[in-house]
Write an enzyme that holds these catalytic residues in place. Sequence first.
Site, PDB file in Angstrom:
ATOM      1  N   GLY A 113      -6.974   9.550   8.028  1.00 47.73           N
ATOM      2  CA  GLY A 113      -7.827   9.295   9.193  1.00 47.73           C
ATOM      3  C   GLY A 113      -9.099  10.116   9.275  1.00 47.73           C
ATOM      4  N   ASP A 119     -11.916   2.383   2.210  1.00 47.13           N
ATOM      5  CA  ASP A 119     -11.772   3.469   1.236  1.00 47.13           C
ATOM      6  C   ASP A 119     -10.403   3.346   0.569  1.00 47.13           C
ATOM      7  OD1 ASP A 119     -12.285   5.841  -0.094  1.00 47.13           O
ATOM      8  OD2 ASP A 119     -11.504   7.105   1.506  1.00 47.13           O
ATOM      9  N   LYS A 169     -15.293   1.392  -1.275  1.00 51.79           N
ATOM     10  CA  LYS A 169     -15.122   2.156  -2.519  1.00 51.79           C
ATOM     11  C   LYS A 169     -14.847   1.158  -3.634  1.00 51.79           C
ATOM     12  CE  LYS A 169     -11.338   4.794  -3.020  1.00 51.79           C
ATOM     13  NZ  LYS A 169     -10.642   6.006  -2.592  1.00 51.79           N
TER      14      LYS A 169
HETATM   15  C1  LIG Z   1      -8.081   7.458  -0.175  1.00 50.73           C
HETATM   16  S1  LIG Z   1      -6.982   6.976   1.079  1.00 50.73           S
HETATM   17  C2  LIG Z   1      -8.058   6.706   2.411  1.00 50.73           C
HETATM   18  C3  LIG Z   1      -8.564   7.959   3.015  1.00 50.73           C
HETATM   19  C4  LIG Z   1      -9.255   7.731   4.322  1.00 50.73           C
HETATM   20  N1  LIG Z   1     -10.501   7.047   4.136  1.00 50.73           N
HETATM   21  C5  LIG Z   1      -9.538   9.000   5.044  1.00 50.73           C
HETATM   22  O1  LIG Z   1     -10.671   9.315   5.256  1.00 50.73           O
HETATM   23  O2  LIG Z   1      -8.629   9.694   5.413  1.00 50.73           O
HETATM   24  C6  LIG Z   1      -6.520   5.393   0.576  1.00 50.73           C
HETATM   25  C7  LIG Z   1      -5.589   4.702   1.534  1.00 50.73           C
HETATM   26  O3  LIG Z   1      -5.519   3.344   1.188  1.00 50.73           O
HETATM   27  C8  LIG Z   1      -4.305   2.878   1.701  1.00 50.73           C
HETATM   28  N2  LIG Z   1      -3.969   1.555   1.187  1.00 50.73           N
HETATM   29  C9  LIG Z   1      -3.808   1.181  -0.087  1.00 50.73           C
HETATM   30  N3  LIG Z   1      -3.497  -0.145  -0.138  1.00 50.73           N
HETATM   31  C10 LIG Z   1      -3.486  -0.585   1.133  1.00 50.73           C
HETATM   32  C11 LIG Z   1      -3.231  -1.855   1.730  1.00 50.73           C
HETATM   33  N4  LIG Z   1      -2.950  -2.905   0.982  1.00 50.73           N
HETATM   34  N5  LIG Z   1      -3.297  -1.955   3.051  1.00 50.73           N
HETATM   35  C12 LIG Z   1      -3.590  -0.882   3.816  1.00 50.73           C
HETATM   36  N6  LIG Z   1      -3.837   0.339   3.312  1.00 50.73           N
HETATM   37  C13 LIG Z   1      -3.785   0.489   1.983  1.00 50.73           C
HETATM   38  C14 LIG Z   1      -3.337   3.939   1.297  1.00 50.73           C
HETATM   39  O4  LIG Z   1      -2.198   3.918   2.105  1.00 50.73           O
HETATM   40  C15 LIG Z   1      -4.165   5.197   1.499  1.00 50.73           C
HETATM   41  O5  LIG Z   1      -3.852   5.839   2.685  1.00 50.73           O
END
Ligand SMILES: C[S@@+](CC[C@H](N)C(=O)[O-])C[C@H]1O[C@@H](n2cnc3c(N)ncnc32)[C@H](O)[C@@H]1O
Length: 859
Positions: free
Chosen positions: A56, A117, A157
């Site tokens: 978050g 992201d 991203k």
């Molecule tokens: C790099 S993190 C994001 C970090 C976030 N932008 C932050 O600032 O804290 C990537 C996220 O993508 C989520 N994710 C991956 N595939 C997903 C999907 N199909 N639906 C929802 N979330 C997804 C993962 O659970 C993970 O928490």
Amino acid sequence: MAIQKKHGKGRLDKWYKLAKEKGYRARAAFKLIQLNKKYGFLEKSKVLLDLCAAPGSWCQVAAEAMPVNSIIIGVDLSPIKPIPKVITFQSDITTEKCRATIRGHLKTWKADTVLHDGAPNVGTAWVQDSFNQAELTLQAMRLACDFLIEGGTFVTKVFRSKDYNSLLWVFNQLFTKVEATKPPSSRNVSAEIFVVCRGYKAPKKLDPRFLDPKSVFAELADAAPNNEAKVYNPEIKKRKRGGYEEGDWTQFKELPASEFINTTDPIAILGQYNKLSFEQDKNGDVALAALDKLPETTDEIRVCCNDLKVLGRKEFKMLLRWRLRVREIFGFPSKKTAAKAAAAAEEEVAEAEPMDEELRIQEELQAIKDRENTKKKRERRKANEQKQKEIVRMQLNMTAPMDIGMEEAGPLGEGAMFSLKTVDQTDSLKRIAKGKMALLKEDEAKRDRDSGLGTSPESDDDSDEEEDRLERELDAMYEQYNSRKGERDSKYRAKRARAEHEDGEWQGLSADEQQDDDSEVLEEDSDEEEDEDDEDDEAAKKPLIHDLDNVPAGADGLSKRATRFFSQDIFKDVAGLISDDEGDEEEAEEQRAATEDAADIVELDAEDSDDGIPSLQEQKAMIKKMKQKQQKGGEEDGAKDFQVVKDTTKEDSDSESDWEEEDKRKNQKKPGELDIDIITAEAMTLAHELATGQKTKYDLMDDGFNKHALKDRDGLPEWFIEDESKHDKPQRPITKAAAQAIKEKTRALNARPIKKVREAKARKKFKAAQRLEKLKKKADILAADEGMTEKEKADSISKMKAKASKAAPRKPMRVVVARGVNRGVSGRPKGVKGRYKMVDARMRKEMRALKRIASKKKR
Ligand SMILES: C[S@@+](CC[C@H](N)C(=O)[O-])C[C@H]1O[C@@H](n2cnc3c(N)ncnc32)[C@H](O)[C@@H]1O
């Protein structure tokens, strides 16, 4: 068990620490902060959707930067701890349920910004692992298309992979501005890159193929093999990284030579096959047997057919010529026969249906006109080709410009080959940059190929023309290859442009150059072109080429170049340079007087170059004028506010500051000499490069634009700034010689006594001078004494002199043992006067022992 911290990739880096310190949930927060700093989309948004938001940190940043009462919705596979002012929920962004939940939260609102992201494999739902990043991005974009407002922003991203270009292509179709960037906080080792898509076009109907991974990612993978390149440019062999072509697992491909004669696409065969064979069973193909026996099928031809993969341009041409000759012998329809047939048919029609006299004359006239036109065209083309060849020859210093009549029109004159007339509007240039030209050329090439090498009945007519065309195409492709090779290197391109610029002949980018520069932007469909926004239309009206020579000279008398240079923001506050139109009259008058003087000098050499930057002399002249003015102003101001008094302190310390005086004298600059001291090896290297011409002022300007140039350090903690300061400058090269020179310089500096020693020496000198003065006085008194003989007087004076010059005996150093009350004492021990040295008992014993040993040895 203690939680083990990850150290791979330097995970706990400065951004990690800074995130901790600032209270962000992940270091990723800084990526969004930096992206927003560059593009400023958060401040303008009232509704934001953060896809893949856990833990978050992006939501935190958004909540800070967006206006109060904004709506922020964060969704992720993983749960997100509550964040003030942010709505969060757990869902998979690829599902319909997620879409419905978002809709439920947004109601009738549309999002101004959608962030994504996401990265698969990091969530808790491992079922999603198979979903690759590019597909996830496409899914995110699908949601963005559903919820974004027209003109909205989508930040995503993307990983640099084979699908990257396909994604960019889709983004380009749906947004007016698409830029890829890597914020400084993104690790260099990571392949991630952020694409900021602005100006959502919000099409009424969206082609579902744009959002379908199969069609988006398949499109580029199945590109048709470029056989033409293989044949026309066989010297450049590209390795096929994908291995075998789909469904074709044989490496060696053979084809009967008769097929090559029959085919309508000989180029394709030459590009695809390894061998054209003449072998066959008995009672086999009659055509192949006849071909085998033809005298045209020489041994050379057979050898060439045996291994097509080793052939060069010359051999391919020979095979194509052979094919044309054989086709003629076999009676295949050719251009000539087709034309004859067409003429005969026309005649027949004419006979069958006699035309009205007037109509006939008209048609005849038209036919004559057409013939003439084609003849003229051909001549023009030939002349152009000739000219191009001559230009190449000229570039190789084989001919002079007058030989080809270039001195009249110049290389950019009317009708010249490289005239920019065709791309003088931004829209034309954009079209070219977007690849229209490439498409057009490809189409043309395809048409040419089809018609030129056997498809159409005309094609086989005139083998000479055919050869000419082949020759031309081969030459052109080789030229293109050469120039592309050079231009792929951006440094080379910049240098070349600069060189042309300096000569005053550079008038913009050529279409090719522009096309190369924008090579990442894929071709657009013509339908999409109509969707270009107003901004583009406006830009299209603006001419691309401005006549710099017609820019009027500045009203203040400065040259155009100087005016443009000094109109930059940094000179805004410098008085006496460029008068402000709205400024008050008197001030403007004063300033004009000053600038007019400067302009006299500046005008001298500013006229003939138009790069917007005054020459060194101009700048020097301006600086000199500014200094003079400032001095004058300073004196006047000083006279008003202060009373000038004699500096008495100076007199007192005169004798003590001899060193400083000497330094000043040494360092005094001659009039006009710049106050520059080179103290670092980088500066020394740069100075050397400038002096030897390895670097120009343009290179310096280029170097000035780097990723560290616009760093903002507001609100950052000390430790972060300190850490940054070590790495936030470009690494300038240092030569061995420069480093040595600076070392020498520092050594010389270090060899000079420090200030305290200098002061002590000066004190000594001063005391000696005082003593001398005293001595003089005493000597005068002695000389005036009448009761003494001359000899007595001389003896007394020399005694006095000897006494004065004798240095006071040094008091012996007292050794104090750090024992008892003196143990651990810092500073002077109690009851000790004069010079002393603290020693411990062991040291004293050791020193005594050493002395003993030394004296024993002497004996
Ligand atoms: C790099 S993190 C994001 C970090 C976030 N932008 C932050 O600032 O804290 C990537 C996220 O993508 C989520 N994710 C991956 N595939 C997903 C999907 N199909 N639906 C929802 N979330 C997804 C993962 O659970 C993970 O928490």
